[in-house]
Motif scaffolding. Sequence first.
Motif, PDB file in Angstrom:
ATOM      1  N   GLN A 141       0.849  -1.191   0.000  1.00  0.00           N
ATOM      2  CA  GLN A 141       0.000   0.000   0.000  1.00  0.00           C
ATOM      3  C   GLN A 141       0.888   1.246   0.000  1.00  0.00           C
ATOM      4  O   GLN A 141       1.834   1.341   0.775  1.00  0.00           O
ATOM      5  CB  GLN A 141      -0.907  -0.012   1.231  1.00  0.00           C
ATOM      6  N   ARG A 201     -12.129   8.839  -4.980  1.00  0.00           N
ATOM      7  CA  ARG A 201     -10.998   8.210  -4.300  1.00  0.00           C
ATOM      8  C   ARG A 201     -11.315   6.811  -3.765  1.00  0.00           C
ATOM      9  O   ARG A 201     -10.786   6.399  -2.743  1.00  0.00           O
ATOM     10  CB  ARG A 201     -10.533   9.082  -3.127  1.00  0.00           C
ATOM     11  N   GLY A 202     -12.156   6.085  -4.434  1.00  0.00           N
ATOM     12  CA  GLY A 202     -12.464   4.745  -3.945  1.00  0.00           C
ATOM     13  C   GLY A 202     -12.760   3.786  -5.076  1.00  0.00           C
ATOM     14  O   GLY A 202     -13.335   4.170  -6.095  1.00  0.00           O
ATOM     15  N   VAL A 257      -9.748  -0.179  -2.442  1.00  0.00           N
ATOM     16  CA  VAL A 257      -8.689   0.824  -2.318  1.00  0.00           C
ATOM     17  C   VAL A 257      -9.374   2.159  -2.045  1.00  0.00           C
ATOM     18  O   VAL A 257     -10.307   2.540  -2.772  1.00  0.00           O
ATOM     19  CB  VAL A 257      -7.822   0.920  -3.581  1.00  0.00           C
ATOM     20  N   GLU A 310      -2.441   5.435  -4.290  1.00  0.00           N
ATOM     21  CA  GLU A 310      -3.293   6.610  -4.243  1.00  0.00           C
ATOM     22  C   GLU A 310      -2.537   7.820  -4.791  1.00  0.00           C
ATOM     23  O   GLU A 310      -1.328   7.804  -4.888  1.00  0.00           O
ATOM     24  CB  GLU A 310      -3.741   6.917  -2.809  1.00  0.00           C
ATOM     25  N   HIS A 338      -8.884   6.367  -0.435  1.00  0.00           N
ATOM     26  CA  HIS A 338      -8.093   7.492   0.061  1.00  0.00           C
ATOM     27  C   HIS A 338      -9.071   8.457   0.716  1.00  0.00           C
ATOM     28  O   HIS A 338      -9.752   9.230   0.047  1.00  0.00           O
ATOM     29  CB  HIS A 338      -7.345   8.163  -1.093  1.00  0.00           C
ATOM     30  N   ASP A 383      -1.408   4.827   6.630  1.00  0.00           N
ATOM     31  CA  ASP A 383      -1.563   3.941   5.477  1.00  0.00           C
ATOM     32  C   ASP A 383      -1.879   2.554   6.019  1.00  0.00           C
ATOM     33  O   ASP A 383      -1.054   1.947   6.710  1.00  0.00           O
ATOM     34  CB  ASP A 383      -0.285   3.927   4.640  1.00  0.00           C
ATOM     35  N   VAL A 402      -7.197   6.549  -7.499  1.00  0.00           N
ATOM     36  CA  VAL A 402      -6.727   5.341  -6.813  1.00  0.00           C
ATOM     37  C   VAL A 402      -6.684   4.173  -7.789  1.00  0.00           C
ATOM     38  O   VAL A 402      -7.457   4.115  -8.749  1.00  0.00           O
ATOM     39  CB  VAL A 402      -7.625   4.985  -5.598  1.00  0.00           C
ATOM     40  N   GLY A 436      -5.352   1.392   1.797  1.00  0.00           N
ATOM     41  CA  GLY A 436      -5.498   2.793   1.470  1.00  0.00           C
ATOM     42  C   GLY A 436      -4.861   3.739   2.457  1.00  0.00           C
ATOM     43  O   GLY A 436      -4.448   3.364   3.554  1.00  0.00           O
ATOM     44  N   ASN A 442       0.642   5.691  -0.790  1.00  0.00           N
ATOM     45  CA  ASN A 442       0.230   6.982  -1.342  1.00  0.00           C
ATOM     46  C   ASN A 442       1.465   7.542  -2.042  1.00  0.00           C
ATOM     47  O   ASN A 442       2.424   7.966  -1.390  1.00  0.00           O
ATOM     48  CB  ASN A 442      -0.238   7.920  -0.224  1.00  0.00           C
TER      49      ASN A 442
END
Length: 339
Positions: A118, A200-201, A217, A146, A219, A297, A173, A258, A120
């Motif tokens: 995972q 964001r999903g 996933v 992300e 954010h 995260d 994402v 995420g 970002n």
Amino acid sequence: MVERADGGVPARAAKRWRPVVGEGRRGVVVAGVAVGLAGVVGLHGVNPNSPGRVGSLVESFLPWSGVVVVLLFVVALVRRSGVGLVALLLPVGVWVQGFGGLLLPAPDVGARQLVVVQHNVSDENPDPAGTARALLAAGGDLVALEELVGPALGVYEDVLGADYPHHVVHGTVGLWSKYPIEEGQLVDIRPRAFDVGWSRGLRALVRTPYGDVAAYVAHLPSVRVGVRGLASSPRDESARMLGDIVRGEKVGAVILMGDLNSTVDDRGLHPLTSQLNVAERGFAFSYPAALPVARIDQVLARSADVSHIRTLPATGSDHLPVAARVTLDPLPPSGRLAP
């Protein structure tokens, strides 16, 4: 001739054994702080969250209460406070119960294990290609990213594509997988006050060798700390929406990956942590990358155990990547994971 104090004790001896003024008071202060700290850590769920969502703010840094315990221990030793040292046993026990397991080595696990990465990657990452290569080195079965924006998305697709032939991206994402992905779809976790372009999903059905897995996933919205406290309303709203979606998931095995902009102790994530398993081993502080103080995260799971989580070397992002080992529950006699 040696003068004698009242009671027949020499005056100099009486002076030598006279209690130090305030010694008992200092011990009581240390003991009081120790008991208060144990209450804050052990009963954090009942601590008030107003004003300024102070409860969530404290919960975001609960593991660091161990540092306070060490400082109190030093103070108690310097002041020779027996009362303080005894009282410290209470916060030590509370901390060990809450976080001691995270210090244990990763357990040996057998089959039915997935390695999940995972990260970002940051929309300001100056080296997306280098970041992608670093993620490849982790050898994950699933890679969740992300802040995929602009030309950088094509870079991640090119670099990761050879090892991960299956991927799906929605909004900012994405999920890369070594195993076939089906039913990749957008997951709407947009708070009501946010612009309609905020996305964001995602959810994907991954056909793993151990059965179908619903991979999410997400954010969640960022939080800000200011003079009024923790501004987390949009994040909490998004977490509730995602929690409702996961609760209605028909596939038994679920893995959520995420940047949740929160720690698993924060009550803001309760809609998720109340129904998903959190990491059993490893602190894996992931943010900020320069001096990590919290793991925001996350890898959470249902019908599976997140047996261990760890951070990976820094990339061009302001987050550190994390890698987790997820062990799926055994299949029931029907051959499929029960919902």
